[in-house]
Design an enzyme around this catalytic site. Structure first.
Site, PDB file in Angstrom:
ATOM      1  N   LYS A  21       0.823  -1.225  -0.042  1.00 30.21           N
ATOM      2  CA  LYS A  21       0.175   0.052   0.131  1.00 30.21           C
ATOM      3  C   LYS A  21       0.851   1.188  -0.043  1.00 30.21           C
ATOM      4  CE  LYS A  21      -1.450   1.555   4.361  1.00 30.21           C
ATOM      5  NZ  LYS A  21      -1.150   2.942   4.447  1.00 30.21           N
ATOM      6  N   ASN A  22       1.969   1.254   0.687  1.00 31.31           N
ATOM      7  CA  ASN A  22       2.627   2.528   0.753  1.00 31.31           C
ATOM      8  C   ASN A  22       3.698   2.860  -0.203  1.00 31.31           C
ATOM      9  OD1 ASN A  22       1.577   3.038   3.324  1.00 31.31           O
ATOM     10  ND2 ASN A  22       3.064   2.785   4.842  1.00 31.31           N
ATOM     11  N   ARG A  91      -4.572  10.430   4.992  1.00 34.56           N
ATOM     12  CA  ARG A  91      -3.424  11.630   5.064  1.00 34.56           C
ATOM     13  C   ARG A  91      -2.661  11.493   3.726  1.00 34.56           C
ATOM     14  NH1 ARG A  91      -2.141  14.176   9.453  1.00 34.56           N
ATOM     15  NH2 ARG A  91       0.036  13.980   8.668  1.00 34.56           N
ATOM     16  N   CYS A 115      -3.888  12.942  13.755  1.00 33.57           N
ATOM     17  CA  CYS A 115      -4.629  11.616  13.611  1.00 33.57           C
ATOM     18  C   CYS A 115      -4.356  10.774  14.897  1.00 33.57           C
ATOM     19  CB  CYS A 115      -4.224  10.832  12.282  1.00 33.57           C
ATOM     20  SG  CYS A 115      -2.366  10.129  12.553  1.00 33.57           S
ATOM     21  N   ARG A 120       1.268  14.653  13.501  1.00 31.64           N
ATOM     22  CA  ARG A 120       1.704  14.197  12.140  1.00 31.64           C
ATOM     23  C   ARG A 120       1.529  15.686  11.381  1.00 31.64           C
ATOM     24  NH1 ARG A 120      -0.351   8.693  10.266  1.00 31.64           N
ATOM     25  NH2 ARG A 120       1.499   8.512   8.866  1.00 31.64           N
ATOM     26  N   PRO A 121       2.345  16.562  11.432  1.00 31.13           N
ATOM     27  CA  PRO A 121       2.416  17.722  10.677  1.00 31.13           C
ATOM     28  C   PRO A 121       2.916  17.652   9.539  1.00 31.13           C
ATOM     29  CG  PRO A 121       4.078  18.018  12.339  1.00 31.13           C
ATOM     30  CD  PRO A 121       3.412  16.767  12.593  1.00 31.13           C
ATOM     31  N   VAL A 122       2.787  18.633   8.269  1.00 33.06           N
ATOM     32  CA  VAL A 122       3.441  18.261   7.019  1.00 33.06           C
ATOM     33  C   VAL A 122       4.203  19.503   6.768  1.00 33.06           C
ATOM     34  CG1 VAL A 122       1.435  16.844   6.035  1.00 33.06           C
ATOM     35  CG2 VAL A 122       1.293  19.205   6.069  1.00 33.06           C
ATOM     36  N   ASP A 123       4.787  20.063   7.834  1.00 34.39           N
ATOM     37  CA  ASP A 123       5.631  21.551   7.719  1.00 34.39           C
ATOM     38  C   ASP A 123       6.701  21.221   6.727  1.00 34.39           C
ATOM     39  OD1 ASP A 123       6.152  19.714  10.077  1.00 34.39           O
ATOM     40  OD2 ASP A 123       7.542  21.029  10.455  1.00 34.39           O
ATOM     41  N   LEU A 124       7.383  19.985   7.119  1.00 31.70           N
ATOM     42  CA  LEU A 124       8.518  19.809   6.183  1.00 31.70           C
ATOM     43  C   LEU A 124       8.367  19.690   4.735  1.00 31.70           C
ATOM     44  CD1 LEU A 124      10.175  17.134   8.769  1.00 31.70           C
ATOM     45  CD2 LEU A 124      10.647  19.604   8.612  1.00 31.70           C
ATOM     46  N   ASP A 305       5.578   0.557  12.060  1.00 26.63           N
ATOM     47  CA  ASP A 305       4.303   0.048  11.504  1.00 26.63           C
ATOM     48  C   ASP A 305       4.197  -1.421  11.923  1.00 26.63           C
ATOM     49  OD1 ASP A 305       3.562   2.345  10.371  1.00 26.63           O
ATOM     50  OD2 ASP A 305       3.842   1.672   8.308  1.00 26.63           O
ATOM     51  N   LEU A 327       8.913   7.466  16.746  1.00 25.33           N
ATOM     52  CA  LEU A 327       8.582   8.237  15.495  1.00 25.33           C
ATOM     53  C   LEU A 327       7.202   9.050  16.114  1.00 25.33           C
ATOM     54  CD1 LEU A 327      10.568   6.466  14.198  1.00 25.33           C
ATOM     55  CD2 LEU A 327       9.312   6.643  12.104  1.00 25.33           C
ATOM     56  N   ARG A 397      -8.244  -0.863   5.589  1.00 28.67           N
ATOM     57  CA  ARG A 397      -7.245   0.180   4.782  1.00 28.67           C
ATOM     58  C   ARG A 397      -5.922  -0.280   4.185  1.00 28.67           C
ATOM     59  NH1 ARG A 397      -5.329   4.377   8.615  1.00 28.67           N
ATOM     60  NH2 ARG A 397      -4.264   4.678   6.804  1.00 28.67           N
TER      61      ARG A 397
HETATM   62  C1  UD1 Z   1       4.662   7.097   6.313  1.00 33.62           C
HETATM   63  C2  UD1 Z   1       3.891   6.033   6.104  1.00 33.62           C
HETATM   64  C3  UD1 Z   1       3.495   5.190   7.624  1.00 33.62           C
HETATM   65  C4  UD1 Z   1       4.706   4.971   8.469  1.00 33.62           C
HETATM   66  C5  UD1 Z   1       5.515   6.195   8.699  1.00 33.62           C
HETATM   67  C6  UD1 Z   1       6.784   6.089   9.454  1.00 33.62           C
HETATM   68  C7  UD1 Z   1       2.968   6.098   3.942  1.00 33.62           C
HETATM   69  C8  UD1 Z   1       1.728   6.404   3.390  1.00 33.62           C
HETATM   70  N1  UD1 Z   1       2.750   6.235   5.302  1.00 33.62           N
HETATM   71  O1  UD1 Z   1       4.011   8.137   6.887  1.00 33.62           O
HETATM   72  O2  UD1 Z   1       2.911   4.072   7.420  1.00 33.62           O
HETATM   73  O3  UD1 Z   1       4.109   4.675   9.858  1.00 33.62           O
HETATM   74  O4  UD1 Z   1       5.871   6.678   7.158  1.00 33.62           O
HETATM   75  O5  UD1 Z   1       7.765   4.872   8.799  1.00 33.62           O
HETATM   76  O6  UD1 Z   1       3.976   5.900   3.491  1.00 33.62           O
HETATM   77  N2  UD1 Z   1       6.777  14.890  10.624  1.00 33.62           N
HETATM   78  C9  UD1 Z   1       7.039  16.166  10.844  1.00 33.62           C
HETATM   79  N3  UD1 Z   1       6.773  17.151   9.935  1.00 33.62           N
HETATM   80  C10 UD1 Z   1       6.381  16.668   8.448  1.00 33.62           C
HETATM   81  C11 UD1 Z   1       6.564  15.109   8.352  1.00 33.62           C
HETATM   82  C12 UD1 Z   1       6.667  14.536   9.150  1.00 33.62           C
HETATM   83  O7  UD1 Z   1       7.472  16.804  11.863  1.00 33.62           O
HETATM   84  O8  UD1 Z   1       6.354  17.677   7.536  1.00 33.62           O
HETATM   85  C13 UD1 Z   1       7.218  13.863  11.576  1.00 33.62           C
HETATM   86  C14 UD1 Z   1       5.892  13.079  11.913  1.00 33.62           C
HETATM   87  O9  UD1 Z   1       4.862  13.500  12.600  1.00 33.62           O
HETATM   88  C15 UD1 Z   1       6.642  11.770  12.538  1.00 33.62           C
HETATM   89  C16 UD1 Z   1       7.894  11.561  11.840  1.00 33.62           C
HETATM   90  O10 UD1 Z   1       8.277  12.833  11.113  1.00 33.62           O
HETATM   91  O11 UD1 Z   1       6.935  11.915  13.884  1.00 33.62           O
HETATM   92  C17 UD1 Z   1       7.953  10.768  10.597  1.00 33.62           C
HETATM   93  O12 UD1 Z   1       6.767  10.773   9.657  1.00 33.62           O
HETATM   94  P1  UD1 Z   1       6.589  10.532   8.347  1.00 33.62           P
HETATM   95  O13 UD1 Z   1       7.829   9.603   8.056  1.00 33.62           O
HETATM   96  O14 UD1 Z   1       6.499  11.742   7.517  1.00 33.62           O
HETATM   97  O15 UD1 Z   1       5.447   9.635   8.169  1.00 33.62           O
HETATM   98  P2  UD1 Z   1       4.486   9.767   6.921  1.00 33.62           P
HETATM   99  O16 UD1 Z   1       5.189   9.908   5.697  1.00 33.62           O
HETATM  100  O17 UD1 Z   1       3.166  10.259   7.105  1.00 33.62           O
END
Ligand code: UD1
Length: 421
Positions: A21-22, A91, A115, A120-124, A305, A327, A397
């Protein structure tokens, strides 16, 4: 809403593993950058994939999805807005942000909220796209990104390793002007496959599978040849954990061992032996399950996961195990539910301590997120009597043909309508 009833069962057999899936999610988002109709094989028919397809359709794509084979054409995309009602259910919709912006110079994607497992922000993602020249504003709960003159290649250093963040910037780089270098990139096999598909279709990309990826802008939409999605290492790991918790011989087939070494090695630490062939891994019963210490981390470390499933197995270990979640801030929702089954697990901040072995007894439990739910299924296999897992939609899912696959290895499992209880 559906409830899954799992009754105590003896298990044995082979589970064919579906596509990841991922891996499929970013590859579907990548189709926004394809100029041709693309064929993708081994696409798992799970809810998240259908949500991504629904989103791509709302944007204007056409597709047919039959027997795990997807044919998709995004040439007619006419909308560039990923609306709240879709993003709130998944997400990973955020993966459309960079390809939409790169292809159309402007897009709106609903901001994913927090969630069950954390903020789980997307700031990066946003910071990196801004560095590539995008003007990004948050308006009415939407990310509004504009880059009318196109994106520009530059050096992106992620403050934290992010899987979907890395994938978004890789896709942004395909149409950016010049070279993009991503440092502190994610190295998950799913990120690797995204890079490989780009490489196989003409994009100059170096450092695949390392934390430093360099991509030269391709300048136009891609002609993408047919390809297959890699196997789902987390689905495979979950079924190996079914073998472990039931102390039974279970084989997973259609897997890539190299993607799963971190999982297999932890099970070896728990005293399980394996038979490994080119595309199959078999877990063998053991005399004694050892306790284990796990710290989740980015690939090639132990995957977050798989944390919940190992916690279920650790309830049967002979001694005290610990699992530290590095994480996500809130990924222990399954602890209370496993304790309802009779486990003895205590949480102190980010560390769960599992006191094994404990006898599990069936109970009503609540699925809280995808992987937490699978830990409850594992518990249900060995719990005396009947375990009723509510809000089970989480499981669908990410696990294809779950009931069928469990039935085929001997699990007495049944999906019922909650109202019918
Ligand atoms: C992906 C996987 C998810 C897995 C996770 C970690 C998919 C669709 N999902 O989620 O199954 O559990 O990787 O292996 O591939 N973070 C920030 N800012 C950002 C982005 C991330 O602070 O802009 C933080 C997150 O809150 C978290 C950490 O970075 O604490 C890692 O998250 P991330 O690798 O981004 O997870 P996803 O890509 O959402």
């Amino acid at each position: 809403m559906k409830t899954l009833i799992v009754r105590q069962s003896s298990i044995l057999g082979t589970v064919p593993i579906s596509g990841a899936k991922n891996a499929a999610l970013p590859l579907l988002a990548l189709m926004i950058l394809a100029k041709n109709e693309v064929q993708i094989g081994n696409v798992p028919n799970v809810a998240d994939i259908n949500t991504m397809l629904k989103l791509l359709k709302l944007l204007g794509s056409e597709f047919s999805f039959v027997n795990n084979n997807l044919t998709i054409n995004t040439s007619q995309i006419s909308s560039t807005t990923a609306t709240y009602d879709i993003v709130k259910t998944m997400r990973a919709s955020i993966l459309t942000l960079a390809p939409l912006l790169a292809r159309f110079g402007e897009c709106k994607v609903s901001l994913p909220g927090g969630c069950a497992i954390g903020l789980r922000p997307v700031d990066l993602h946003l910071k990196a796209l801004a560095k590539m020249g995008a003007d990004i504003k948050i308006e009415n709960g939407y990310i509004h990104a504009v880059a009318k003159e196109g994106l520009k290649g530059c050096e992106i250093v992620f403050d934290k390793i992010t899987v979907t963040g890395t994938e978004n910037i890789i896709m942004a780089a395909v149409l950016a002007d010049g070279v993009t270098k991503i440092l502190n990139a994610a190295k998950e096999p799913e990120v690797v496959q995204l890079c490989e598909v780009l490489r196989d279709n003409g994009v100059e990309i170096a450092g695949i599978g390392t934390s430093s990826i360099t991509i030269r802008g391709y300048g136009e939409l891609l002609e993408i040849a047919p390809f297959d999605v890699i196997p789902d290492r987390i689905e495979a790991g979950t079924y190996l954990c079914a073998g472990a918790i039931a102390n039974s011989k279970i084989t997973v087939e259609n897997v890539v061992f190299e993607h799963m070494e971190n999982i297999v090695n932890k099970l070896k630490e728990m005293n399980f032996d394996f038979e490994i062939t080119s595309n199959k891994i078999t877990i063998l019963p053991t005399t004694n399950i050892n306790p284990v210490n796990i710290i989740t981390s980015e690939h090639p470390g132990f995957p977050t996961d798989m944390q919940a499933q190992f916690m279920a197995v650790a309830t049967q270990a002979d001694g005290v195990s610990t699992i530290e979640e590095k994480l996500f801030e809130n990924r222990f929702m399954h602890v209370a539910e496993l304790n309802r089954l009779g486990a003895n697990i205590k949480i102190n901040a980010k560390v769960a301590t599992i006191y094994g072995p404990t006898k599990l007894v069936g109970a009503d439990v609540m699925a809280t997120d995808l992987r937490a739910s699978s830990a409850l299924v594992l518990g249900g296999i060995i719990a005396e009597g009947e375990t009723r897992i509510h809000r089970v939609y989480h499981l669908f899912r990410g696990y294809e043909n779950l009931v069928e696959k469990l039935n085929n290895i001997g699990v007495d499992v049944e999906l019922i309508d909650e109202e019918a209880q």
